[in-house]
Every structure is written in C-alpha cells, then in structure tokens.
Design an enzyme around this catalytic site. Structure first.
Site, PDB file in Angstrom:
ATOM      1  N   ARG A  36       0.773  -1.262   0.000  1.00 10.02           N
ATOM      2  CA  ARG A  36       0.000   0.000   0.000  1.00 10.02           C
ATOM      3  C   ARG A  36       0.792   1.292   0.000  1.00 10.02           C
ATOM      4  NH1 ARG A  36      -4.144  -2.718  -1.824  1.00 10.02           N
ATOM      5  NH2 ARG A  36      -5.427  -3.774  -0.296  1.00 10.02           N
ATOM      6  N   HIS A  75      -3.764 -11.094 -13.416  1.00  6.00           N
ATOM      7  CA  HIS A  75      -4.965 -11.223 -12.591  1.00  6.00           C
ATOM      8  C   HIS A  75      -6.089 -11.539 -13.569  1.00  6.00           C
ATOM      9  CE1 HIS A  75      -7.751  -9.918  -9.195  1.00  6.00           C
ATOM     10  NE2 HIS A  75      -8.556 -10.123 -10.218  1.00  6.00           N
ATOM     11  N   ASP A  83      -1.184 -12.964  -1.286  1.00  6.50           N
ATOM     12  CA  ASP A  83      -2.059 -11.875  -1.721  1.00  6.50           C
ATOM     13  C   ASP A  83      -2.480 -11.010  -0.527  1.00  6.50           C
ATOM     14  OD1 ASP A  83      -3.403 -10.204  -3.400  1.00  6.50           O
ATOM     15  OD2 ASP A  83      -4.913 -11.650  -4.049  1.00  6.50           O
TER      16      ASP A  83
HETATM   17  O1  DOR Z   1      -8.779  -9.011  -3.091  1.00  5.12           O
HETATM   18  C1  DOR Z   1      -7.972  -8.353  -3.716  1.00  5.12           C
HETATM   19  N1  DOR Z   1      -7.386  -7.279  -3.163  1.00  5.12           N
HETATM   20  N2  DOR Z   1      -7.698  -8.685  -4.977  1.00  5.12           N
HETATM   21  C2  DOR Z   1      -6.959  -7.894  -5.772  1.00  5.12           C
HETATM   22  O2  DOR Z   1      -6.790  -8.209  -6.920  1.00  5.12           O
HETATM   23  C3  DOR Z   1      -6.415  -6.631  -5.273  1.00  5.12           C
HETATM   24  C4  DOR Z   1      -6.288  -6.640  -3.815  1.00  5.12           C
HETATM   25  C5  DOR Z   1      -6.104  -5.262  -3.261  1.00  5.12           C
HETATM   26  O3  DOR Z   1      -5.181  -4.580  -3.696  1.00  5.12           O
HETATM   27  O4  DOR Z   1      -6.881  -4.858  -2.404  1.00  5.12           O
HETATM   28 ZN    ZN Z   2      -3.191  -9.272  -5.322  1.00  5.40          ZN
END
Ligand code: DOR
Ligand code: ZN
Length: 447
Positions: free
Chosen positions: A65, A179, A313
């Site tokens: 982030r 993705h 993820d």
């Molecule tokens: O659940 C998800 N969150 N999938 C994504 O592709 C992006 C990620 C996010 O950056 O929040």
């Molecule tokens: Zn991701």
C-alpha cells in the site's frame, strides 16, 4: 560476526535432517549433518533443539500500500508483520497510488523500501493499455515481472484492450503475472442479481462467489493461456482459485522449462464459501473464495506439481472499508504473517509433505523468478532463515500480529506451529514476539 544455529531439524531441497547452519556476516558459511559438538568460537549460538529450520519464505504477491494508501498499511508496518511470519523477501504489487506504471514510480518505491523495509523486497511493474515502450526498457535484474490486470479490482489498473494484451504478451521481455477475472461476466452477474432483488444496491457477502464466479476466472485465464501460447510469452497466472482452472496447467516438465505457471494464495487454501457466514467481508477478496470442493482441489494440487508457488495476496484494508456486502465492501485481507503456519497445518493434515511446503514457499519462488542466492539453505547463499516451533499451540490475538490495519480473518484461530525467529541477510529481524528495530532488507536481484 559468526553465528551457529545448532541441533535443528533442517528442511531443505526435499530432505529433513538434524543439523546445524553456520552464518558469517550476511551469508551461510556452512551446513552440517548431525548435532554440533564444538560450540566454541562463535559470537552467537542459537539453540535449535526441538525446532525446524527452513529457508526464509519468499512471498511473491503482497500489497503493502505504499505510496498513497498508507492509512491502510505501509512498507515499514507490513514488512514487520512479514518478518513475524518467517517471510524474508516479498514482491509487492503495482496497484498503489500512484500506480507503479512509470520508471519514476518504481524508483520511488525502491527508495522508500531501502529506507524502511525490514526484509528483502522487490516490486512488480504494472502494465497499462499504453506503457509497452516503458516495459521494454525495464531492467530484468531489478524487476521480477509485469503485472497485467485482465480484470478490474482494487486500484483500477486494467489492460482491457485486446490489441494491447497481444502487444504486451508478444513483446514483454519480462514474465507476465496476470490477474484473471472476466469483467463482462462479473458485470452480467451483478445485473442479474440487481434485477432479481429489485432496488437492492448491495447483497450479502456470500453472493461474492456467485458474482465473481469460476466461469469469470476460467474465461479470463483461458484467454491468457491462449494468448501466451500464440505469442510465446512467459505467463504466470496469479491466485488460481477454482478446480476448473487447474486443468490449464501441466506438471510433466520441470518448472524451469514451463512457459505457463501458476500461483495459489493462502485465502483460497484456508477458507471456502461456507466461511462467509462466520467471517463475512473479512474473507472477501478477488478472485472470490469459492466452494469447499474448489478448496479441496487446490489443496490436493499442492503436491502434484500443477501449482508452482504459494503466496498470500496480503491486501490490507481498514476495517471500516470492509463494511457492506458483496458489492460495497473492499476486497482483500491481511495474510502475510500466516503463510508458513497455514501451510504447515495443511502438511499436518496430510495434503503435502513438509519439504513440499518449502518447495512452494521458498525454492520454487526462487526458481520461478530466478532470484539470486536466496530461497535455499546453501553455502554461499544469503542467510535468510526461519526457525519454527512445531508444538507451540498458540492463538492469534491482537498484539501478536503486526499489520497496520489491525485485523485479520485469522484472529482467534489456533495454530500448532509458530515462528520463533526470522533471520534476514544473517541478522535476526524477529524473535519471540519482538521485531528487532534497525534491521533492513535489500533489493532482490533476478536472473
Ligand atoms: O482481493 C484483492 N485485493 N484482490 C486484488 O486483486 C487486489 C487486492 C487489493 O489490492 O486490495
Ligand atoms: Zn493481489
């Protein structure tokens, strides 16, 4: 500085044995068999008795982030929670603000990480409909790959023109990580539910997997595989979440020879759609957590060679952003601290061997991205190591995890395995509940 970790059960390169590892400076100086007899001459002696010693985890799919969304998380906070989970290297995604779609944005992330990251780091570059010329100029020793969002999700990065997809697949000098979710199918499903439940602008979160369906994933993954086969691109499909998609991949050749590989992530291995009732939006992510049958198929594929790597993820959001249902709540969950203990739990349940856990979290990550001198316990390699207790039986509680957003769907869960110590480039970065301040990671090198 000379350190010995002695008398630990080492898991590495398909084997498990009682031995010791000697660290000199940043590197592994020696790996031995059997209990160490002479412990003199070391600056530091770490007793590994009763513990397992593994290469540090490489998590090639996280969203830390920074820059731009640091109210949710940042590189300092999330690299601390990574260290607490035995993660010694991570590769971060480009959907921050500004998105990592220019060389300047990439350099800025490197600058921040060099200053703040507690563990080793690298960054995917983001593809857009129009930045192919920049992609061609990327340095393959610094950039692990290009992330191509073929479906829309958090951040709005998207390559939605077929021409652009063919150009990127045909001309990228780097691996493409995709993705895959078909936006048209998702929008069609949303329209269907809106029509059926007249006047409703949101639905219970369990509808999420009926909106972001297996069909949406498979349609998009199949297109990615088709274009990769036509263009010869090196394709890596992120977070495969359904049983049906597993048929797109092969296990009859070594990883190094594959042109098409795949990743599965911890949320799809640890949760299924039955969990929406209890955990609600905390387990809402894209692609959606699917049926127990899908989860079971993914778990079984961990040991067949179909799945190449397991990542997390890790995608923190503020708890207030996780309010609402299938349409309103943001997607993603913090998970980077729990990959190793989750995978060891799956190993205890019989889905895969412990050496296979190390293949998927460490060795294969290094092989797939050609990460130099990491991912293995080998003389001359960086001393990225994790010591794990097999019998800790601890409970995840606030204060025992360090993601800035302050929640995780793992909250209150009990794990048998616990990370006791994480060593990054020869230095202890985490030990028994304390993240050691002052330790900093290095940029990963590829090729
Ligand atoms: O659940 C998800 N969150 N999938 C994504 O592709 C992006 C990620 C996010 O950056 O929040
Ligand atoms: Zn991701």
């Amino acid at each position: 500085m000379k350190t010995i970790i002695h008398n630990a059960t080492i898991i590495n390169e398909g084997k498990e044995w009682l031995g010791s590892v000697v660290i000199e400076g940043e590197h592994i100086a020696e790996v031995t068999d059997g209990p160490a007899t002479d412990l003199s001459g070391y600056d530091q002696v770490i007793d590994g008795t009763g513990l397992y010693l593994l290469p540090g985890i490489i998590d090639s799919h996280v969203h830390f982030r920074e820059p731009g969304m640091t109210e949710k998380a940042d590189i300092a906070s999330e690299s601390r929670t990574a260290a607490a989970g035995g993660v010694t290297s991570y590769i971060d995604m480009p959907n921050c603000i500004p998105p990592t779609t220019t060389l300047e944005a990439l350099e800025e992330k490197h600058r921040i990480a060099a200053e703040k990251s507690r563990v080793n780091y690298s960054f995917f570059f983001g593809a857009t409909n129009t930045n192919l010329e920049t992609i061609k100029d990327l340095d393959p020793s610094v950039v692990p790959g290009v992330k191509v969002y073929m479906g829309s999700t958090t951040g709005g990065l998207l390559v939605d023109r077929e021409r652009a997809l063919y150009d990127i697949f045909g001309n990228s000098p780097l691996l493409l990580m995709t993705h895959c979710e078909d936006t048209d199918i998702i929008n069609q499903n949303i329209r269907y539910f809106k029509k059926r439940y007249k006047g409703q602008n949101d639905f219970p979160v369990r509808y999420h997997s009926r909106i972001r369906t297996t069909e949406a994933c498979f349609a998009s993954s199949s297109v990615a595989v088709k274009i990769a086969k036509e263009t010869g691109a090196r394709l890596h499909i992120a977070h495969v979440s359904s049983k049906k998609e597993l048929d797109l991949f092969r296990n009859d050749i070594p990883l190094e020879e594959k042109r098409i590989t795949c990743e599965v992530v911890i949320p799809h291995l640890m949760f299924c759609s039955d969990d929406y009732d209890q955990l609600g939006c905390m387990i809402k992510c894209n692609p959606a957590v699917k049926s127990s049958e899908d989860r079971e198929a993914l778990r079984h594929a961990l040991s067949t060679g179909i799945i190449d790597v397991v990542s997390t993820d890790h995608a923190p959001h503020l708890l207030k952003e996780k309010q609402g249902g299938a349409l309103k709540a943001l997607s993603g969950m913090p998970m980077v601290q729990f990959s190793l203990v989750s995978m060891l739990e799956l190993s205890d349940k019989g889905y895969l061997s412990r050496p296979r856990v190390v293949d998927l979290l460490c060795h294969n990550q290094a092989r797939l991205f050609k990460i130099g001198q990491r991912g293995y316990i080998r003389k001359g390699y960086y001393a990225d190591l994790v010591l794990v207790d097999p019998d800790a039986n601890w409970q995840v509680l606030k204060g025992r995890y360090y993601t800035k957003c302050g929640w995780t769907p793992m909250d209150e869960r009990t794990f048998k395995w616990k990370v006791r110590r994480t060593i990054v480039n020869g230095k202890t970065a985490y030990c028994d509940g304390i993240v050691i301040d002052g330790v900093r990671g290095k940029a990963l090198r590829f090729g």
